[in-house]
Scaffold this motif. Structure first.
Motif, PDB file in Angstrom:
ATOM      1  N   GLY A 151     -17.271   3.647   2.960  1.00 10.79           N
ATOM      2  CA  GLY A 151     -18.371   3.429   2.048  1.00 10.79           C
ATOM      3  C   GLY A 151     -18.249   2.093   1.353  1.00 10.79           C
ATOM      4  N   ALA A 152     -18.961   1.963   0.241  1.00 12.42           N
ATOM      5  CA  ALA A 152     -18.974   0.704  -0.485  1.00 12.42           C
ATOM      6  C   ALA A 152     -18.868   0.960  -1.976  1.00 12.42           C
ATOM      7  CB  ALA A 152     -20.259  -0.058  -0.183  1.00 12.42           C
ATOM      8  N   ALA A 189     -16.198  -1.787   1.886  1.00  9.05           N
ATOM      9  CA  ALA A 189     -16.928  -2.939   1.361  1.00  9.05           C
ATOM     10  C   ALA A 189     -16.953  -2.880  -0.160  1.00  9.05           C
ATOM     11  CB  ALA A 189     -18.356  -2.949   1.902  1.00  9.05           C
ATOM     12  N   VAL A 190     -16.820  -4.045  -0.777  1.00  9.14           N
ATOM     13  CA  VAL A 190     -16.886  -4.155  -2.233  1.00  9.14           C
ATOM     14  C   VAL A 190     -17.866  -5.280  -2.554  1.00  9.14           C
ATOM     15  CG1 VAL A 190     -15.622  -4.662  -4.352  1.00  9.14           C
ATOM     16  CG2 VAL A 190     -14.508  -3.376  -2.516  1.00  9.14           C
ATOM     17  N   VAL A 191     -18.817  -4.991  -3.430  1.00 10.35           N
ATOM     18  CA  VAL A 191     -19.767  -5.996  -3.891  1.00 10.35           C
ATOM     19  C   VAL A 191     -19.389  -6.350  -5.324  1.00 10.35           C
ATOM     20  CG1 VAL A 191     -22.181  -6.498  -4.395  1.00 10.35           C
ATOM     21  CG2 VAL A 191     -21.589  -5.090  -2.398  1.00 10.35           C
ATOM     22  N   CYS A 192     -19.123  -7.610  -5.550  1.00  8.68           N
ATOM     23  CA  CYS A 192     -18.716  -8.134  -6.855  1.00  8.68           C
ATOM     24  C   CYS A 192     -19.908  -8.890  -7.433  1.00  8.68           C
ATOM     25  CB  CYS A 192     -17.526  -9.067  -6.637  1.00  8.68           C
ATOM     26  SG  CYS A 192     -17.144 -10.145  -8.002  1.00  8.68           S
ATOM     27  N   ASP A 199     -11.153  -8.381   3.220  1.00  6.35           N
ATOM     28  CA  ASP A 199     -11.355  -7.022   2.739  1.00  6.35           C
ATOM     29  C   ASP A 199     -12.828  -6.684   2.539  1.00  6.35           C
ATOM     30  OD1 ASP A 199      -8.624  -6.259   2.567  1.00  6.35           O
ATOM     31  OD2 ASP A 199      -8.439  -7.553   0.823  1.00  6.35           O
ATOM     32  N   CYS A 200     -13.719  -7.426   3.193  1.00  7.95           N
ATOM     33  CA  CYS A 200     -15.158  -7.144   3.172  1.00  7.95           C
ATOM     34  C   CYS A 200     -15.739  -7.191   1.767  1.00  7.95           C
ATOM     35  CB  CYS A 200     -15.459  -5.798   3.813  1.00  7.95           C
ATOM     36  SG  CYS A 200     -14.932  -5.669   5.516  1.00  7.95           S
TER      37      CYS A 200
END
Length: 71
Positions: free
Chosen positions: A9-10, A34-37, A56-57
């Protein structure tokens, strides 16, 4: 031997370019696909974190429009 990521997941980290937010991004990047910063005005710091965690996406995005207003 590297360990496979256990979570799928994210994750979205609001304020991920700040001190605490960037630490959270680094930690989540170990386990999530996935990581959204997100960032508001510190684009350079967000880009540095994105570069650091590129394998690390992680993606750094802003929540503002071209005029600096929240979208």
């Amino acid at each position: 031997m590297s360990q496979a990521k256990q979570c799928s997941g994210a994750a979205v980290v609001v304020g991920g370019s700040g001190g605490l937010g960037s630490a959270i991004c680094r930690r989540l990047a170990r386990d999530w696909e996935a990581v959204v910063c997100t960032y508001h005005s510190n684009r350079q710091r967000a880009a540095a974190i994105e570069q650091e965690l590129a394998n690390d996406c992680l993606a750094a995005v802003t929540l503002t429009d071209a005029m600096g207003h929240f979208a």
